[in-house]
Structures are given as structure tokens and as C-alpha cells.
Motif scaffolding. Structure first.
Motif, PDB file in Angstrom:
ATOM      1  N   HIS A   6       0.801  -1.228   0.000  1.00 17.19           N
ATOM      2  CA  HIS A   6       0.000   0.000   0.000  1.00 17.19           C
ATOM      3  C   HIS A   6       0.835   1.280   0.000  1.00 17.19           C
ATOM      4  O   HIS A   6       0.409   2.283  -0.570  1.00 17.19           O
ATOM      5  CB  HIS A   6      -0.935   0.012   1.218  1.00 17.19           C
ATOM      6  CG  HIS A   6      -1.828  -1.188   1.273  1.00 17.19           C
ATOM      7  ND1 HIS A   6      -2.930  -1.329   0.466  1.00 17.19           N
ATOM      8  CD2 HIS A   6      -1.758  -2.315   2.016  1.00 17.19           C
ATOM      9  CE1 HIS A   6      -3.511  -2.496   0.723  1.00 17.19           C
ATOM     10  NE2 HIS A   6      -2.821  -3.099   1.661  1.00 17.19           N
ATOM     11  N   TRP A  61      -2.578 -11.001   9.310  1.00 14.27           N
ATOM     12  CA  TRP A  61      -3.831 -10.309   9.635  1.00 14.27           C
ATOM     13  C   TRP A  61      -3.637  -9.426  10.870  1.00 14.27           C
ATOM     14  O   TRP A  61      -2.854  -9.734  11.762  1.00 14.27           O
ATOM     15  CB  TRP A  61      -4.931 -11.322   9.916  1.00 14.27           C
ATOM     16  CG  TRP A  61      -5.461 -12.027   8.707  1.00 14.27           C
ATOM     17  CD1 TRP A  61      -4.748 -12.762   7.800  1.00 14.27           C
ATOM     18  CD2 TRP A  61      -6.820 -12.082   8.294  1.00 14.27           C
ATOM     19  NE1 TRP A  61      -5.590 -13.262   6.854  1.00 14.27           N
ATOM     20  CE2 TRP A  61      -6.870 -12.868   7.120  1.00 14.27           C
ATOM     21  CE3 TRP A  61      -8.009 -11.556   8.799  1.00 14.27           C
ATOM     22  CZ2 TRP A  61      -8.055 -13.132   6.452  1.00 14.27           C
ATOM     23  CZ3 TRP A  61      -9.185 -11.820   8.116  1.00 14.27           C
ATOM     24  CH2 TRP A  61      -9.199 -12.595   6.955  1.00 14.27           C
ATOM     25  N   VAL A 116      -6.671   2.784   4.581  1.00 19.90           N
ATOM     26  CA  VAL A 116      -7.013   1.712   3.642  1.00 19.90           C
ATOM     27  C   VAL A 116      -7.418   0.454   4.416  1.00 19.90           C
ATOM     28  O   VAL A 116      -8.415  -0.195   4.095  1.00 19.90           O
ATOM     29  CB  VAL A 116      -5.839   1.420   2.680  1.00 19.90           C
ATOM     30  CG1 VAL A 116      -6.063   0.131   1.900  1.00 19.90           C
ATOM     31  CG2 VAL A 116      -5.639   2.596   1.723  1.00 19.90           C
ATOM     32  N   LEU A 117      -6.666   0.124   5.463  1.00 21.76           N
ATOM     33  CA  LEU A 117      -7.028  -1.038   6.291  1.00 21.76           C
ATOM     34  C   LEU A 117      -8.398  -0.862   6.928  1.00 21.76           C
ATOM     35  O   LEU A 117      -9.207  -1.793   6.941  1.00 21.76           O
ATOM     36  CB  LEU A 117      -6.001  -1.251   7.410  1.00 21.76           C
ATOM     37  CG  LEU A 117      -4.656  -1.841   7.062  1.00 21.76           C
ATOM     38  CD1 LEU A 117      -3.870  -2.098   8.343  1.00 21.76           C
ATOM     39  CD2 LEU A 117      -4.765  -3.099   6.252  1.00 21.76           C
ATOM     40  N   GLU A 166     -10.894   1.027   5.930  1.00 25.81           N
ATOM     41  CA  GLU A 166     -11.950   0.952   4.909  1.00 25.81           C
ATOM     42  C   GLU A 166     -12.239  -0.491   4.514  1.00 25.81           C
ATOM     43  O   GLU A 166     -13.404  -0.892   4.411  1.00 25.81           O
ATOM     44  CB  GLU A 166     -11.544   1.758   3.674  1.00 25.81           C
ATOM     45  CG  GLU A 166     -11.566   3.256   3.898  1.00 25.81           C
ATOM     46  CD  GLU A 166     -10.963   4.053   2.748  1.00 25.81           C
ATOM     47  OE1 GLU A 166     -11.114   5.287   2.773  1.00 25.81           O
ATOM     48  OE2 GLU A 166     -10.342   3.460   1.839  1.00 25.81           O
ATOM     49  N   LYS A 167     -11.187  -1.270   4.303  1.00 24.64           N
ATOM     50  CA  LYS A 167     -11.379  -2.684   3.936  1.00 24.64           C
ATOM     51  C   LYS A 167     -12.065  -3.446   5.063  1.00 24.64           C
ATOM     52  O   LYS A 167     -12.931  -4.279   4.825  1.00 24.64           O
ATOM     53  CB  LYS A 167     -10.035  -3.331   3.597  1.00 24.64           C
ATOM     54  CG  LYS A 167      -9.482  -2.898   2.261  1.00 24.64           C
ATOM     55  CD  LYS A 167      -8.184  -3.614   1.961  1.00 24.64           C
ATOM     56  CE  LYS A 167      -7.678  -3.238   0.583  1.00 24.64           C
ATOM     57  NZ  LYS A 167      -6.489  -4.000   0.212  1.00 24.64           N
ATOM     58  N   SER A 168     -11.666  -3.153   6.289  1.00 17.85           N
ATOM     59  CA  SER A 168     -12.261  -3.817   7.444  1.00 17.85           C
ATOM     60  C   SER A 168     -13.744  -3.488   7.567  1.00 17.85           C
ATOM     61  O   SER A 168     -14.578  -4.369   7.784  1.00 17.85           O
ATOM     62  CB  SER A 168     -11.518  -3.403   8.718  1.00 17.85           C
ATOM     63  OG  SER A 168     -12.090  -3.998   9.844  1.00 17.85           O
ATOM     64  N   ALA A 201     -15.789  -2.520   5.165  1.00 26.20           N
ATOM     65  CA  ALA A 201     -16.507  -3.166   4.067  1.00 26.20           C
ATOM     66  C   ALA A 201     -16.705  -4.656   4.352  1.00 26.20           C
ATOM     67  O   ALA A 201     -17.782  -5.210   4.113  1.00 26.20           O
ATOM     68  CB  ALA A 201     -15.749  -2.969   2.755  1.00 26.20           C
ATOM     69  N   THR A 202     -15.682  -5.298   4.896  1.00 25.29           N
ATOM     70  CA  THR A 202     -15.765  -6.726   5.221  1.00 25.29           C
ATOM     71  C   THR A 202     -16.815  -6.983   6.295  1.00 25.29           C
ATOM     72  O   THR A 202     -17.619  -7.911   6.178  1.00 25.29           O
ATOM     73  CB  THR A 202     -14.388  -7.256   5.686  1.00 25.29           C
ATOM     74  OG1 THR A 202     -13.453  -7.083   4.613  1.00 25.29           O
ATOM     75  CG2 THR A 202     -14.457  -8.723   6.062  1.00 25.29           C
TER      76      THR A 202
END
Length: 194
Positions: free
Chosen positions: A13, A78, A128-129, A131-133, A135-136
Motif C-alpha cells: 500500500h 492479519w 485503507v485497512l 476501509e477494507k475492514s 466493508a468486510t
């Protein structure tokens, strides 16, 4: 070296100079966590961002009837934590423990705040982490409300392919929201889709 996996993860990233890498790694604490040892318990304050380098951790809550509800498994590569507790520095509602003997790298919340000041590109990385978290977790919530147990199990298999054979069915059942007996019966009736 214990930082390799984390640095590999970060360079997907952002790009760091040698000086930035040295500054960042100097803030990290290496910790060994024995099987069944707690990294965090309900009521404690989550003071560290935690990156798993070996083994596997899980985060979960326990309801008033004593049933565990697994929110996340964290194999190597993770991040895991009680985000509300970490961000607000208030008592945690989650437990985090090791499923296997594990090693983690910890970054103190106050050091993360310093890191944002000294190396601003880390704000981008952690955004970024986050946002991904988010969304998940939204996707998982929708799936838990709308999918069958079989479909939730198949989603688990896609998300955690390395854990399917090594986790006890009890842990998988707690993640997908069924009893271990139900999961065992479901798996014996029809094999999952590949």
C-alpha cells in the motif's frame, strides 16, 4: 526476521524509506502468545494494534448465556483488535486469545499517533485497512442476516482457506452462528461446494 511479513504487507500500500522503516520497526513490540492465552479480555483497554506473524488468534464476545460469538480469526498476515476500545481507549467488549502458540507485533496507540505525525503516509495505510475492514464487516453482517448456514460456511471457507482443516468445528460454528452439532450434521449431509 520477525518484521518481514508486516513490512511486506505494508509495501502493498505504501513505500517506505530505510529511515521510515527503521523508525516504524523501533516502535513495535514482539510478543509470544501461548495457546489459550489472552491478549485482551472484556473490560481491559485495547492499547495496541496487533499484527499476527505466526499462529492464529481470534476475537469474540460471550453472550449472557455463556455462548461465544467469534467475530474474527487472525492467521499470519492479519490485524486483530477491539477497534472501538482501541480508538476511544475505553474498556473492551471483546476477548482476544490465541488458538495456537502465536507471535504478534504490537504497536502502542500513542506510538501510532506519533507515527502519523512523523511518517504521514502511515495515515493512508491505516485508512485503507480501516476501509477494507469496514466493508468486510458490513458484508458479513448482511450475509449473517440473509444467507443460510451452508452459505455462511462456504463464505468462511473462502475467507479463511488456511484454517478450514486446523480449526475445531466448535470455533467455525461460533463464527458462522450455529451450534457445533448443527454444523457437524450439516457437513455430514452434503459436502460443501468447492
Amino acid at each position: 526476521m520477525e518484521y518481514d511479513l508486516l513490512l511486506e504487507h505494508i509495501t502493498q500500500h505504501i513505500q517506505l524509506t530505510q529511515e521510515e522503516t527503521a523508525y516504524f520497526t523501533a516502535l513495535l513490540t514482539y510478543k509470544e502468545v501461548k495457546r489459550k492465552q489472552f491478549l485482551l479480555q472484556e473490560g481491559d483497554v485495547n492499547r495496541y494494534a496487533c499484527f499476527v506473524t505466526d499462529g492464529c488468534l481470534r476475537s469474540y464476545s460471550i453472550d449472557k448465556n455463556g455462548f461465544e460469538h467469534v467475530l474474527q480469526f487472525a492467521p499470519p498476515g492479519w490485524w486483530i483488535g477491539d477497534m472501538k476500545s482501541f480508538i476511544a481507549q475505553e474498556p473492551a467488549t471483546l476477548y482476544i486469545d490465541a488458538i495456537d502458540d502465536s507471535t504478534v507485533l504490537l504497536l502502542l496507540k500513542s506510538d501510532l499517533d506519533k507515527l502519523y505525525q512523523q511518517v504521514p503516509k502511515f495515515e493512508h495505510f491505516f485508512r485503507v485497512l480501516a476501509e477494507k475492514s469496514l466493508a468486510t464487516y458490513q458484508h458479513r453482517l448482511i450475509n449473517n442476516l440473509s444467507l443460510s448456514a451452508r452459505e455462511r460456511y462456504e463464505n468462511f471457507c473462502q475467507l479463511y482457506p488456511s484454517l478450514i482443516q486446523c480449526l475445531p468445528q466448535k470455533q467455525i460454528a461460533a463464527y458462522i452462528g450455529v451450534t457445533p452439532e448443527f454444523l457437524s450434521k450439516m457437513l455430514s449431509q452434503t459436502p460443501p461446494k468447492k
